[in-house]
Design a protein around this motif. Sequence first.
Motif, PDB file in Angstrom:
ATOM      1  N   ALA A  23      12.625   3.139  -8.396  1.00  0.00           N
ATOM      2  CA  ALA A  23      11.513   4.023  -8.048  1.00  0.00           C
ATOM      3  C   ALA A  23      11.764   5.459  -8.495  1.00  0.00           C
ATOM      4  N   GLY A  24      12.966   5.737  -9.048  1.00  0.00           N
ATOM      5  CA  GLY A  24      13.244   7.054  -9.598  1.00  0.00           C
ATOM      6  C   GLY A  24      13.988   7.998  -8.681  1.00  0.00           C
ATOM      7  N   LEU A  25      14.453   7.519  -7.507  1.00  0.00           N
ATOM      8  CA  LEU A  25      15.182   8.386  -6.582  1.00  0.00           C
ATOM      9  C   LEU A  25      16.663   8.407  -6.954  1.00  0.00           C
ATOM     10  N   GLN A  26      17.175   9.588  -7.192  1.00  0.00           N
ATOM     11  CA  GLN A  26      18.570   9.726  -7.603  1.00  0.00           C
ATOM     12  C   GLN A  26      19.517   9.213  -6.520  1.00  0.00           C
ATOM     13  N   GLN A  27      20.649   8.684  -6.942  1.00  0.00           N
ATOM     14  CA  GLN A  27      21.576   8.041  -6.011  1.00  0.00           C
ATOM     15  C   GLN A  27      22.101   9.001  -4.958  1.00  0.00           C
ATOM     16  N   GLU A  28      22.356  10.244  -5.329  1.00  0.00           N
ATOM     17  CA  GLU A  28      22.876  11.179  -4.340  1.00  0.00           C
ATOM     18  C   GLU A  28      21.842  11.484  -3.255  1.00  0.00           C
ATOM     19  N   ALA A  29      20.559  11.389  -3.605  1.00  0.00           N
ATOM     20  CA  ALA A  29      19.505  11.646  -2.627  1.00  0.00           C
ATOM     21  C   ALA A  29      19.289  10.460  -1.689  1.00  0.00           C
ATOM     22  N   GLY A  49       7.474  14.423  -3.719  1.00  0.00           N
ATOM     23  CA  GLY A  49       7.809  13.478  -4.775  1.00  0.00           C
ATOM     24  C   GLY A  49       8.884  12.502  -4.347  1.00  0.00           C
ATOM     25  N   MET A  50       9.888  12.987  -3.638  1.00  0.00           N
ATOM     26  CA  MET A  50      10.956  12.110  -3.152  1.00  0.00           C
ATOM     27  C   MET A  50      10.427  11.119  -2.127  1.00  0.00           C
ATOM     28  N   ARG A  51       9.527  11.589  -1.269  1.00  0.00           N
ATOM     29  CA  ARG A  51       8.927  10.682  -0.273  1.00  0.00           C
ATOM     30  C   ARG A  51       8.096   9.593  -0.963  1.00  0.00           C
ATOM     31  N   GLN A  52       7.378   9.990  -2.014  1.00  0.00           N
ATOM     32  CA  GLN A  52       6.591   9.015  -2.762  1.00  0.00           C
ATOM     33  C   GLN A  52       7.474   7.923  -3.360  1.00  0.00           C
ATOM     34  N   LYS A  53       8.641   8.330  -3.845  1.00  0.00           N
ATOM     35  CA  LYS A  53       9.547   7.357  -4.446  1.00  0.00           C
ATOM     36  C   LYS A  53      10.071   6.366  -3.408  1.00  0.00           C
ATOM     37  N   VAL A  54      10.401   6.863  -2.217  1.00  0.00           N
ATOM     38  CA  VAL A  54      10.827   5.954  -1.153  1.00  0.00           C
ATOM     39  C   VAL A  54       9.667   5.040  -0.755  1.00  0.00           C
ATOM     40  N   GLY A  55       8.470   5.620  -0.656  1.00  0.00           N
ATOM     41  CA  GLY A  55       7.301   4.807  -0.319  1.00  0.00           C
ATOM     42  C   GLY A  55       7.035   3.726  -1.343  1.00  0.00           C
ATOM     43  N   TYR A  71       0.834  -1.199   0.000  1.00  0.00           N
ATOM     44  CA  TYR A  71       0.000   0.000   0.000  1.00  0.00           C
ATOM     45  C   TYR A  71       0.871   1.252   0.000  1.00  0.00           C
ATOM     46  N   LEU A  72       0.572   2.169  -0.913  1.00  0.00           N
ATOM     47  CA  LEU A  72       1.245   3.464  -0.955  1.00  0.00           C
ATOM     48  C   LEU A  72       0.213   4.551  -0.689  1.00  0.00           C
ATOM     49  N   PRO A  73       0.229   5.165   0.512  1.00  0.00           N
ATOM     50  CA  PRO A  73      -0.754   6.204   0.821  1.00  0.00           C
ATOM     51  C   PRO A  73      -0.428   7.511   0.125  1.00  0.00           C
ATOM     52  N   GLU A  74      -1.362   8.445   0.183  1.00  0.00           N
ATOM     53  CA  GLU A  74      -1.144   9.749  -0.444  1.00  0.00           C
ATOM     54  C   GLU A  74       0.019  10.485   0.224  1.00  0.00           C
ATOM     55  N   LEU A 107       8.021   8.992   6.747  1.00  0.00           N
ATOM     56  CA  LEU A 107       9.331   8.370   6.879  1.00  0.00           C
ATOM     57  C   LEU A 107      10.002   8.847   8.158  1.00  0.00           C
ATOM     58  N   HIS A 108      11.004   8.094   8.619  1.00  0.00           N
ATOM     59  CA  HIS A 108      11.769   8.511   9.787  1.00  0.00           C
ATOM     60  C   HIS A 108      12.712   9.638   9.352  1.00  0.00           C
ATOM     61  N   PRO A 109      12.532  10.858   9.864  1.00  0.00           N
ATOM     62  CA  PRO A 109      13.275  12.008   9.343  1.00  0.00           C
ATOM     63  C   PRO A 109      14.781  11.953   9.590  1.00  0.00           C
ATOM     64  N   ALA A 110      15.209  11.227  10.617  1.00  0.00           N
ATOM     65  CA  ALA A 110      16.632  11.182  10.943  1.00  0.00           C
ATOM     66  C   ALA A 110      17.391  10.147  10.125  1.00  0.00           C
ATOM     67  N   LEU A 111      16.670   9.336   9.335  1.00  0.00           N
ATOM     68  CA  LEU A 111      17.302   8.298   8.529  1.00  0.00           C
ATOM     69  C   LEU A 111      17.338   8.713   7.063  1.00  0.00           C
ATOM     70  N   ASP A 112      18.312   8.205   6.333  1.00  0.00           N
ATOM     71  CA  ASP A 112      18.319   8.444   4.896  1.00  0.00           C
ATOM     72  C   ASP A 112      17.383   7.446   4.212  1.00  0.00           C
ATOM     73  N   ALA A 113      17.267   7.548   2.880  1.00  0.00           N
ATOM     74  CA  ALA A 113      16.307   6.721   2.148  1.00  0.00           C
ATOM     75  C   ALA A 113      16.648   5.234   2.259  1.00  0.00           C
ATOM     76  N   ILE A 114      17.925   4.911   2.150  1.00  0.00           N
ATOM     77  CA  ILE A 114      18.343   3.505   2.235  1.00  0.00           C
ATOM     78  C   ILE A 114      18.006   2.945   3.605  1.00  0.00           C
ATOM     79  N   GLU A 115      18.293   3.706   4.650  1.00  0.00           N
ATOM     80  CA  GLU A 115      18.004   3.249   6.017  1.00  0.00           C
ATOM     81  C   GLU A 115      16.503   3.099   6.242  1.00  0.00           C
ATOM     82  N   ASN A 116      15.705   4.053   5.720  1.00  0.00           N
ATOM     83  CA  ASN A 116      14.252   3.941   5.848  1.00  0.00           C
ATOM     84  C   ASN A 116      13.743   2.687   5.147  1.00  0.00           C
ATOM     85  N   LEU A 117      14.215   2.460   3.933  1.00  0.00           N
ATOM     86  CA  LEU A 117      13.762   1.297   3.174  1.00  0.00           C
ATOM     87  C   LEU A 117      14.121   0.002   3.891  1.00  0.00           C
ATOM     88  N   ARG A 118      15.339  -0.112   4.364  1.00  0.00           N
ATOM     89  CA  ARG A 118      15.767  -1.330   5.059  1.00  0.00           C
ATOM     90  C   ARG A 118      14.981  -1.519   6.359  1.00  0.00           C
TER      91      ARG A 118
END
Length: 235
Positions: A120-126, A137-143, A80-83, A87-98
């Motif tokens: 999902a379209g999130l650039q590697q540096e992000a 948009g970035m949050r949606q990609k992590v979601g 499920y991907l909500p609107e 995400l946990h603000p203190a973690l980066d995208a990789i940490e949130n996903l894991r």
Amino acid sequence: MSALRLDGVSKRYGGRIAVDALSLVLAPGEIYALLGPNGAGKTTTVNLILGFAAADAGTIEVGGTRVDRAPLAARAKLAYLPETVMLHPALDAIENLRYFALLGGRRLGTHEARTLLTEAGLQQEAQVRRTEAYSKGMRQKVGLAIALARRAGLLLLDEPTSGLDASAANDLTRCLRTAAARGIAVLMATHDLYRVRELADRLGVLREGRLVLEQSTGSLGPAQIEALYLAELAA
């Protein structure tokens, strides 16, 4: 076997009918857009599929599993991907996903997490930046990466393109098409008529909880979809 089947599903809240005898079938790899104004029953339908609310009548099956009889087993077959993705603000995208994958019972390595985020379209540096400053948009990609990490056969999305710029919406479209090509069925509740033509295989229009129109999008242009939609709401 269908990825999703709703058969005569109804739901009332007090004296109001939120969903009225809704029947719907999605095949594996199919993208279906559920359209309708606010209050038409789109979000209630998603909540019924998720098992967050119980239907008053009818049955719902996810990958052949009845939601009312085995809610946890049914929920394990979907993502499920909500609107609004939290995400946990203190973690980066990789940490949130894991982290979220681990909560769902999957242990992801860093390489696999990076691959999913890139798809999902999130650039590697992000991917290695804290998410506290992420755009919607970035949050949606992590979601979306979190949802895909579940390896589910059905993906539910609630207003997935709301608030996204054109670039982010294009990335989302591309990723959902890739998911569908892998056999994942997609049901999205949306107002975005432009993306419906570009993305969905079929559309359905809800009005006051009833499915008043269901049609393939293959032969329709954006203007035709808009005309059909407005005609059904005015009927």
